[in-house]
Design an enzyme around this catalytic site. Structure first.
Site, PDB file in Angstrom:
ATOM      1  N   ASP A 214      -3.844  45.882  35.180  1.00  0.00           N
ATOM      2  CA  ASP A 214      -3.990  44.748  34.253  1.00  0.00           C
ATOM      3  C   ASP A 214      -5.291  43.997  34.522  1.00  0.00           C
ATOM      4  OD1 ASP A 214      -3.291  43.046  32.187  1.00  0.00           O
ATOM      5  OD2 ASP A 214      -2.031  41.764  33.446  1.00  0.00           O
TER       6      ASP A 214
ATOM      7  N   LYS B 264     -10.302  46.181  31.102  1.00  0.00           N
ATOM      8  CA  LYS B 264      -9.706  47.344  30.442  1.00  0.00           C
ATOM      9  C   LYS B 264     -10.531  48.616  30.604  1.00  0.00           C
ATOM     10  CE  LYS B 264      -6.887  44.209  29.871  1.00  0.00           C
ATOM     11  NZ  LYS B 264      -5.894  44.069  30.961  1.00  0.00           N
TER      12      LYS B 264
ATOM     13  N   ASP C 211      -0.957  47.596  31.271  1.00  0.00           N
ATOM     14  CA  ASP C 211      -0.789  46.549  30.250  1.00  0.00           C
ATOM     15  C   ASP C 211      -1.945  46.594  29.246  1.00  0.00           C
ATOM     16  OD1 ASP C 211       0.362  44.377  28.937  1.00  0.00           O
ATOM     17  OD2 ASP C 211      -0.715  42.901  30.150  1.00  0.00           O
ATOM     18  N   ASN C 212      -1.714  46.009  28.079  1.00  0.00           N
ATOM     19  CA  ASN C 212      -2.768  45.822  27.060  1.00  0.00           C
ATOM     20  C   ASN C 212      -3.381  47.121  26.577  1.00  0.00           C
ATOM     21  OD1 ASN C 212      -3.410  43.383  29.364  1.00  0.00           O
ATOM     22  ND2 ASN C 212      -2.890  42.751  27.279  1.00  0.00           N
TER      23      ASN C 212
ATOM     24  N   GLU D 105       0.798  38.991  24.886  1.00  0.00           N
ATOM     25  CA  GLU D 105       1.418  37.817  25.504  1.00  0.00           C
ATOM     26  C   GLU D 105       1.310  36.550  24.640  1.00  0.00           C
ATOM     27  OE1 GLU D 105      -0.685  39.906  27.129  1.00  0.00           O
ATOM     28  OE2 GLU D 105      -2.357  38.839  28.072  1.00  0.00           O
TER      29      GLU D 105
HETATM   30  N1  SAM Z   1      -1.775  40.566  35.922  1.00  0.00           N
HETATM   31  C1  SAM Z   1      -1.947  39.158  35.588  1.00  0.00           C
HETATM   32  C2  SAM Z   1      -0.676  38.630  34.965  1.00  0.00           C
HETATM   33  O1  SAM Z   1      -0.111  39.328  34.106  1.00  0.00           O
HETATM   34  O2  SAM Z   1      -0.234  37.537  35.337  1.00  0.00           O
HETATM   35  C3  SAM Z   1      -3.101  38.951  34.637  1.00  0.00           C
HETATM   36  C4  SAM Z   1      -4.411  39.577  35.075  1.00  0.00           C
HETATM   37  S1  SAM Z   1      -5.795  39.163  34.035  1.00  0.00           S
HETATM   38  C5  SAM Z   1      -5.374  39.928  32.524  1.00  0.00           C
HETATM   39  C6  SAM Z   1      -7.080  40.218  34.663  1.00  0.00           C
HETATM   40  C7  SAM Z   1      -7.632  39.783  36.010  1.00  0.00           C
HETATM   41  O3  SAM Z   1      -8.313  40.876  36.597  1.00  0.00           O
HETATM   42  C8  SAM Z   1      -8.631  38.635  35.942  1.00  0.00           C
HETATM   43  O4  SAM Z   1      -8.172  37.592  36.751  1.00  0.00           O
HETATM   44  C9  SAM Z   1      -9.928  39.228  36.500  1.00  0.00           C
HETATM   45  O5  SAM Z   1     -10.676  38.313  37.264  1.00  0.00           O
HETATM   46  C10 SAM Z   1      -9.413  40.368  37.342  1.00  0.00           C
HETATM   47  N2  SAM Z   1     -10.309  41.514  37.497  1.00  0.00           N
HETATM   48  C11 SAM Z   1     -11.003  42.134  36.514  1.00  0.00           C
HETATM   49  N3  SAM Z   1     -11.652  43.199  36.986  1.00  0.00           N
HETATM   50  C12 SAM Z   1     -11.357  43.272  38.316  1.00  0.00           C
HETATM   51  C13 SAM Z   1     -11.719  44.177  39.351  1.00  0.00           C
HETATM   52  N4  SAM Z   1     -12.509  45.221  39.114  1.00  0.00           N
HETATM   53  N5  SAM Z   1     -11.227  43.961  40.581  1.00  0.00           N
HETATM   54  C14 SAM Z   1     -10.428  42.904  40.820  1.00  0.00           C
HETATM   55  N6  SAM Z   1     -10.041  42.022  39.879  1.00  0.00           N
HETATM   56  C15 SAM Z   1     -10.502  42.210  38.646  1.00  0.00           C
HETATM   57 MG    MG Z   2      -2.498  41.967  30.589  1.00  0.00          MG
END
Ligand code: SAM
Ligand code: MG
Length: 214
Positions: A141, A144, A169-170, A199
């Site tokens: 998640d 993407k 997800d997504n 969501e």
């Molecule tokens: N899983 C969470 C929930 O459902 O409560 C939501 C996660 S949010 C959609 C995506 C998160 O992934 C963001 O906080 C972003 O900073 C983090 N993120 C994106 N790319 C990443 C990476 N390569 N490594 C670690 N974190 C990452």
């Molecule tokens: Mg998501």
């Protein structure tokens, strides 16, 4: 002074949820996101699908890519069997700091490790650093376009075993077309779509469950 959305979400948890009661933490976040500010948590509707997959797998070792405020982390961790452990990766230190407080408020800090850093940097070191043989369950998640390279990296690092369950997800909104094509066409996965909604909205979205066949 200005606050960030994650800080306001944490505040809503502290004001509305009972310490040590993970269900009340989940409810407080869903209430905040439905009535105050949308946020990118998996949410309640897809959350029920996540719950059912986690319950079915009952993972001893679980990995989450993308923690944000820890909403899905709490959903997963509260369903782990005794001795079960969840590692969740988040590269934004401000989000990771909020997530640690949300997870602690839910009373789940003993089974969760919030690891700060980028998935591509951490995945090759998870075995040596955390003594992980392989994961029973992986929730994808984060950004993407990273689902596909990161799942290939998990394969290369030997962190998937025959029967490991991936849940992404997504896959429709914002969408992960290259990942979907890969898990659906590869002989190494048995893949299944669960239709739902983005969501806290009525927009189409869904989760893809893919079992690694080795
Ligand atoms: N899983 C969470 C929930 O459902 O409560 C939501 C996660 S949010 C959609 C995506 C998160 O992934 C963001 O906080 C972003 O900073 C983090 N993120 C994106 N790319 C990443 C990476 N390569 N490594 C670690 N974190 C990452
Ligand atoms: Mg998501």
């Amino acid at each position: 002074t200005g606050t960030t959305r994650p800080q306001r979400l944490l505040r809503a948890v502290q004001e509305r949820a009972t310490r040590g009661d993970s269900e009340s933490v989940i409810a407080a976040i869903d209430h905040f996101c439905r009535h105050q500010e949308w946020a990118m948590n998996v949410g309640d509707e897809k959350g029920f699908i996540l719950d059912s997959v986690v319950s079915e797998v009952s993972p001893q070792t679980a990995l989450e890519l993308g923690t944000y405020c820890g909403y899905s982390t709490v959903r997963i961790a509260r369903l782990l069997p005794p001795g079960g452990h969840l590692i969740t990766l988040e590269f934004n230190p401000n989000y990771a700091a909020v997530a640690r407080q949300v997870i602690a408020w839910a009373g789940l800090e003993d089974m969760v490790q919030v690891v700060e850093g980028a998935s591509g940097d951490w995945i090759p070191h998870l075995r040596e650093h955390f003594g992980i043989e392989s994961f029973d369950f992986v929730f994808l998640d984060h950004w993407k376009e990273l689902y596909l390279p990161d799942i290939k990296l998990l394969e290369e690092c030997g962190l998937l075993r025959k029967g490991t369950v991936l849940l992404a997800d997504n896959v429709i909104c914002p969408g992960t077309p290259d990942y979907l094509e890969y898990v659906r066409k590869s002989q190494s996965y048995e893949s299944h779509y669960f239709g739902s909604h983005l969501e806290y909205t009525r927009a189409e979205d869904g989760l893809e469950k893919s079992v690694y066949l080795g």
